[in-house]
Design a protein around this motif. Sequence first.
Motif, mmCIF file in Angstrom:
data_model
loop_
_atom_site.group_PDB
_atom_site.id
_atom_site.type_symbol
_atom_site.label_atom_id
_atom_site.label_comp_id
_atom_site.label_asym_id
_atom_site.label_seq_id
_atom_site.Cartn_x
_atom_site.Cartn_y
_atom_site.Cartn_z
ATOM 1 N N UNK A 63 1.106 -1.060 -0.065
ATOM 2 C CA UNK A 63 -0.165 -0.043 0.234
ATOM 3 C C UNK A 63 1.084 1.121 -0.381
ATOM 4 N N UNK A 64 2.219 1.472 0.740
ATOM 5 C CA UNK A 64 2.863 2.305 0.690
ATOM 6 C C UNK A 64 4.794 1.830 0.774
ATOM 7 N N UNK A 247 -1.058 6.530 -6.576
ATOM 8 C CA UNK A 247 -0.628 8.232 -6.465
ATOM 9 C C UNK A 247 0.838 8.401 -5.885
ATOM 10 N N UNK A 261 7.232 8.419 -2.567
ATOM 11 C CA UNK A 261 6.434 7.256 -1.959
ATOM 12 C C UNK A 261 5.254 7.330 -3.449
ATOM 13 N N UNK A 263 1.839 4.887 -3.238
ATOM 14 C CA UNK A 263 0.737 4.275 -2.000
ATOM 15 C C UNK A 263 -0.533 4.345 -3.078
ATOM 16 N N UNK A 264 -1.327 3.430 -2.338
ATOM 17 C CA UNK A 264 -2.239 2.962 -3.275
ATOM 18 C C UNK A 264 -3.376 3.447 -3.654
ATOM 19 N N UNK B 234 -0.759 10.402 2.005
ATOM 20 C CA UNK B 234 -1.879 8.797 1.832
ATOM 21 C C UNK B 234 -1.088 7.751 1.467
ATOM 22 N N UNK B 235 -0.340 8.506 1.639
ATOM 23 C CA UNK B 235 1.274 6.736 2.568
ATOM 24 C C UNK B 235 0.442 6.385 3.935
ATOM 25 N N UNK B 236 0.033 4.835 3.847
ATOM 26 C CA UNK B 236 -0.544 3.994 5.204
ATOM 27 C C UNK B 236 0.221 4.052 5.962
ATOM 28 N N UNK B 237 0.747 4.615 6.598
ATOM 29 C CA UNK B 237 2.084 4.265 7.628
ATOM 30 C C UNK B 237 1.238 4.514 8.670
#
Lengths: 339, 314
Positions: A63-64, A247, A261, A263-264, B234-237
């Motif tokens: 996801x990231x 994105x 990065x 990420x979804x 948006x990064x899901x950390x």
Amino acid sequence: MQRLKAFPKAKLTAVLEMMIQKATVWVPSMIAGVSRFAPYRPGTDIQMGTNTAISPKEALFPSTEKIYKFSAYGIDGDFEPVDPSVGPQILFGLRSCDMQGILCLDDVFLTRGYVDDFYGSKREATTLITLGCVTPGADCFCASMGVNPAEHDASDAQMYDLGDAYGIIARSVKGEALVKDLMAAGLLSDTDKSQGPTADFVLKVDSEGITEKLQQMFDHPLWDELSRKCLNCGTCAYLCPTCHCFDIAEKKRNQHCGVKIKCWDTCMFSEYALMAGGHNPRPSKKERVRQRFMHKLRYFPERYGKLQCTGCGRCIAKCPVNLEITDVIKLAGEAKSDG
Amino acid sequence: MNQITKEMRDLARELLASGEVKGLIGWTKGSRWYLTPPLFITRPEEAEQLYFDQFAVNNLTGLLLDYRYGDDKIALFVKGCDSRGIVRLLQDHQIKREKVLVIGVPCMGMSDKKAVTDPRQPVELPLLDKCLECRYPNPVIADRLIGGALVSGEPSEPKGLTASEAAKRGVGSKQADRFAQVKAIEAMSADEKYAFWQAQHEKCLRCYACRNICPACNCRECIFESDKKGWVNKSATPTDNAFFAVTRAMHVAGRCVECGECERVCPMDIPIMALNRKVIQDINELFGESDAGTDLDGKMPLGLFKNDDPEEFM
Ligand code: SF4
Ligand code: SF4
Ligand code: SF4
Ligand code: SF4
């Protein structure tokens, strides 16, 4: 004909313990109350009975993910690539729907003249072991989408549910190596059993001709009606084994340096199609919902020759408003085309 | 067909046929016996699709935000818990009073579909926790009422056609447990709390279902959509997710109407209400007990400045 090899279900941990000597083994597990594929460790709460709530795409398309580090001081800029590769890994107990999902991801990330290394390097390092389904879940409908729940021929090895044992056959060089290791460890024996028939599905839909039908339905009022209850959240896309949008964002450590990065992302989000300058070609729910279903059932088949829904049922299980793709297929099938 | 469903259809048909409203939001029977999802209709003949039973769990009030800039009058059905969302939207100036027609329904308590074991076989299911803890089973605001529903702005017993069924099923029988989860977490050590929340936040997908269903999450531009400002992306950390979770809870502080929808829709089963309830508990302790979204003319604890407000942190 060669006889099927099998290991007793009670020996599952022994099999996994052996496999983790050579690779990271992603198994269906229960983690903080949610089932998903995760690297096996002694003590992992393994869930082989039903498919996971979260799709296994995380193992190939996290996801990231960091893509590069950067720094910029005045006119001096520099960037440092991030190695996207992982060590050898096994996806263990993958269901047919999710195997089919990986074929969709392969099409997107590996074909048509561009290979995405972030996906490609992980895919290359991965051995896929599928498991036949005998009892479909409440929301499953893979058989309606042309996927065979009993087995999938694109994996490296196929496991069969024999009741108290798992049968296994190799389908590729990678798969053969694995089966050989299991043989050498004395974990496999011959069996005369075979997997029973898959039970009847609760959810069924006739998806025959849906692509051609949707080619006539871009301006159909159905999209307005269907989209009204949608929340434009990311639940459906983020759980889906085939959704692949991402994105590019950045995380800055300070004014000068940081990391880029990926990420979804999802076409359901209102800002997904937003352009610099403020124009949004998909300004309302109608356009976003239409895009999601058109992509899965029309554009993807047009481009890659296969449906981009594998019938895993995850979006159906978790959509907060029960906007079900099976209903969409049914309603579109019944609708009068708009020519 | 049950009586409430019948009254629903009759009223919807009348409202749409007379042109009093342009659209109507209700519920319909879904693809399985344990699903009764939202339905938006615009034509009187579509009223036949409306349905109400113990699975009509969706709070429909958040959907009104799609029509906040329009001129069309929209009708919608509300259970007691949902109705507080209407007050929320009105107090936050998101909808105009004359553009919404609120229809109150009596509630028998909503069943927990997570307890379904056989998707083919209808059985009696336990109530959702939020219904066991419910204190407002009757609409706090309504323009029309069906099924014998009664308006009540105070905590009350279930009224109307389903009153005895609601009582039998245990609606409101565990009101005392409302803060039980908060108390349990408060009793943990700092390290245990950290481990607990970290494990929960690690799961978050950042799908924003919790935000998108919420009647209190009604900002025109959400902080989580303005990447430009560099607060969050948006990064899901786990860190970003924790930041998201706490920010979301603080943004609805004093305005959360406890409908429980955020937690219901979370695909990762994150105990979002624990955080909301912690904030509610603190507000109650600091500013005196109040229930958001129950009194249209009432003052909101965090929307009002008083000279004697507690301000220990300053
Ligand atoms: S279809 Fe359901 S899960 Fe998908 S964006 Fe809409 S509300 Fe969310
Ligand atoms: S669209 Fe839904 S059912 Fe189809 S593959 Fe994606 S998550 Fe599964
Ligand atoms: S609904 Fe759950 S998973 Fe989705 S953003 Fe909210 S907390 Fe995260
Ligand atoms: S925060 Fe959750 S409980 Fe509170 S109003 Fe929003 S959806 Fe309802």
